[in-house]
Design a protein around this motif. Structure first.
Motif, short mmCIF file in Angstrom:
data_model
loop_
_atom_site.label_atom_id
_atom_site.label_comp_id
_atom_site.label_asym_id
_atom_site.label_seq_id
_atom_site.Cartn_x
_atom_site.Cartn_y
_atom_site.Cartn_z
N GLN A 52 48.96 31.64 42.37
CA GLN A 52 48.96 30.27 42.87
C GLN A 52 48.11 30.16 44.14
N MET A 53 48.31 31.10 45.06
CA MET A 53 47.59 31.07 46.32
C MET A 53 46.08 31.22 46.11
N LEU A 54 45.73 32.18 45.28
CA LEU A 54 44.30 32.41 45.04
C LEU A 54 43.70 31.27 44.22
N GLY A 55 44.50 30.67 43.34
CA GLY A 55 44.03 29.51 42.60
C GLY A 55 43.78 28.32 43.50
N ALA A 56 44.54 28.23 44.60
CA ALA A 56 44.37 27.11 45.53
C ALA A 56 43.02 27.17 46.24
N ILE A 57 42.53 28.37 46.57
CA ILE A 57 41.24 28.49 47.25
C ILE A 57 40.10 28.82 46.29
N GLY A 58 40.44 29.08 45.02
CA GLY A 58 39.43 29.50 44.06
C GLY A 58 38.21 28.61 43.96
N PRO A 59 38.37 27.27 43.89
CA PRO A 59 37.19 26.41 43.75
C PRO A 59 36.39 26.24 45.03
N PHE A 60 36.92 26.72 46.17
CA PHE A 60 36.32 26.36 47.46
C PHE A 60 35.72 27.51 48.25
N ILE A 102 31.90 40.78 52.00
CA ILE A 102 31.53 41.36 50.70
C ILE A 102 32.76 41.93 50.00
N VAL A 103 33.57 42.66 50.76
CA VAL A 103 34.79 43.24 50.20
C VAL A 103 35.73 42.15 49.69
N ARG A 104 35.88 41.09 50.47
CA ARG A 104 36.74 39.99 50.04
C ARG A 104 36.22 39.34 48.76
N GLY A 105 34.91 39.12 48.70
CA GLY A 105 34.33 38.52 47.51
C GLY A 105 34.56 39.36 46.27
N ILE A 106 34.44 40.68 46.41
CA ILE A 106 34.69 41.58 45.28
C ILE A 106 36.15 41.46 44.85
N GLY A 107 37.05 41.47 45.83
CA GLY A 107 38.47 41.37 45.50
C GLY A 107 38.81 40.08 44.77
N LEU A 108 38.25 38.97 45.22
CA LEU A 108 38.54 37.68 44.59
C LEU A 108 37.94 37.58 43.19
N GLU A 109 36.73 38.08 43.01
CA GLU A 109 36.04 37.94 41.74
C GLU A 109 36.53 38.92 40.68
N TYR A 110 36.94 40.12 41.10
CA TYR A 110 37.25 41.17 40.13
C TYR A 110 38.74 41.42 39.96
N ARG A 111 39.56 40.65 40.66
CA ARG A 111 41.01 40.87 40.59
C ARG A 111 41.54 40.76 39.17
N GLY A 112 41.07 39.80 38.42
CA GLY A 112 41.58 39.58 37.07
C GLY A 112 40.80 40.26 35.97
N LYS A 113 39.90 41.17 36.33
CA LYS A 113 39.05 41.79 35.31
C LYS A 113 39.74 42.94 34.58
N VAL A 114 40.77 43.52 35.20
CA VAL A 114 41.47 44.65 34.59
C VAL A 114 42.96 44.34 34.54
N ASP A 115 43.58 44.52 33.41
CA ASP A 115 45.01 44.25 33.27
C ASP A 115 45.80 45.46 33.75
N SER A 116 45.89 45.59 35.07
CA SER A 116 46.57 46.73 35.67
C SER A 116 47.17 46.29 37.00
N ARG A 121 46.64 45.30 42.90
CA ARG A 121 47.07 45.62 44.26
C ARG A 121 45.89 46.05 45.12
N ARG A 122 45.01 46.84 44.55
CA ARG A 122 43.83 47.27 45.30
C ARG A 122 42.92 46.09 45.63
N MET A 123 42.75 45.20 44.67
CA MET A 123 41.93 44.02 44.92
C MET A 123 42.58 43.12 45.98
N ASP A 124 43.92 43.04 45.94
CA ASP A 124 44.62 42.24 46.94
C ASP A 124 44.41 42.82 48.33
N LEU A 125 44.45 44.15 48.46
CA LEU A 125 44.20 44.78 49.76
C LEU A 125 42.80 44.45 50.26
N MET A 126 41.85 44.41 49.36
CA MET A 126 40.48 44.06 49.74
C MET A 126 40.40 42.61 50.21
#
Length: 357
Positions: A52-60, A102-116, A121-126
């Motif tokens: 929900q939180m990431l969806g709130a900032i996703g378009p912006f 850059i790290v934040r952008g990777i975390g936001l873009e790739y968080r949902g790429k792997v079902d794990s 958690r690693r993407m969230d830390l980024m």
């Protein structure tokens, strides 16, 4: 008004736009481990709340970063000596900010790429690190810029990295960090529903009290040495806006609460630029060696061409971004988050359907 002054004002506007918009992105990202937990009754999982939180900032969030790129480009073109001294003297902190983004952008873009779960958690830390580090370092950087740094007669920064980490600058970093956290919490309260909305509003109130105390001390110290009558007024209005925003949050008016922190960050940033003018980087060694809007500027021809380009394209950018915020203005509830589907379940369902046919 001279073109040098116009471009100083335009650059100030770009930084204000960046901080008031990207500020809530930073806050939301840094608050993922705090607000993104399972509810006490177990009715909503932490993963759903984080989505929900990431969806709130996703378009912006990526559009908000354009304000930073434009501010940097405008500084390079309009005030090349300012740009050169700033990016050479503040090279390490600016590099850390760039890496964090850059790290934040990777975390936001790739968080949902792997079902794990481990992957997420690693993407969230980024995302958390990539949000908290810039939120802290921007305050450190701007405090140093306004109060002055060691610049010699050749417009060169002659200090070191540790000169930038003085107590007042670190206080400025804590101010921007806590303000952005408050801004982000109230944005979550404004853009989500359910228990997350109430938790975010309550957290925003607690964070806002801390931010208010730190901000008052910081603005007093900064403006005591460099402030003008106008900058003091703007700083005072920023404090009033923050208190009004917290009062609105306490009353459950998330829209007005977010408007309050929005105005606080904008007015506080404006007060710094007013206190800075006509310097762009004061010298702590000798005021005569300070970079000003005159000695750091490009030629009048360059500034004239840039002004024409800005007049043509700035309204287009503002209209597009306004349309984006209007389009994605709805709240995000837990039922908007699709149920997770595991590959094994999909495979079994596919086999069942094939066998039935």
């Amino acid at each position: 008004m001279e073109l040098t002054t116009i471009w100083f004002v335009l650059i100030a506007v770009l930084w204000i736009g960046y901080f008031v918009l990207e500020g809530f992105d930073y806050g939301v990202g840094a608050l993922l481990p705090v607000l993104g937990r399972d509810t006490a009754d177990g009715s909503v999982t932490g993963e759903t709340r984080r989505r929900q939180m990431l969806g709130a900032i996703g378009p912006f969030w990526d559009g908000n970063e354009v304000w930073l790129l434009t501010a940097g480009g405008a500084t390079f073109a309009a005030f090349p000596h300012w740009y050169a001294t700033l990016f050479s003297g503040f090279y390490l902190p600016l590099l850390l900010i760039l890496v964090a983004l850059i790290v934040r952008g990777i975390g936001l873009e790739y968080r949902g790429k792997v079902d794990s779960t481990r992957w997420r958690r690693r993407m969230d830390l980024m995302v958390v690190a990539g949000s908290a580090v810039p939120a802290l370092l921007w305050g450190v950087a701007f405090t140093n810029i306004v109060r002055g740094v060691p610049i010699d007669a050749e417009m060169e920064y002659v200090g070191g990295f540790w000169n930038l980490l003085n107590p007042v600058a670190l206080l400025g970093g804590l101010v921007t960090l806590t303000l952005f956290l408050t801004h982000g919490a109230l944005f979550v309260a404004l853009k989500t529903d359910g228990q997350l909305r109430h938790d975010a509003r309550a957290l925003g109130l607690r964070l806002g009290v801390v931010a208010a105390a730190l901000a008052v001390a910081w603005l007093w110290i900064v403006h005591a040495s460099t402030g003008t009558a106008v900058s003091w007024v703007l700083a005072g209005l920023a404090a009033v806006a923050l208190l009004a925003g917290l009062a609105a949050a306490r009353a459950g008016r998330e829209g007005w609460a977010f408007t309050g922190t929005f105005a606080t960050i904008g007015l506080a940033t404006a007060s710094l630029f007013v206190a800075l003018f006509p310097d762009v980087m004061p010298s702590s060694l000798d005021p005569a060696w300070s970079l000003t809007v005159e000695n750091a500027a490009s030629s009048q021809k360059t500034l004239g061409i840039m002004t024409v380009v800005a007049v043509v394209f700035t309204p287009v950018v503002l209209l597009y971004q306004s349309w984006t915020y209007w389009t994605f203005r709805r709240r995000i509830s837990g039922h908007h988050i699709p149920t997770e589907v595991h590959p094994a379940a999909v495979t079994e369902e596919t086999r069942r359907r094939v066998g039935a046919s």
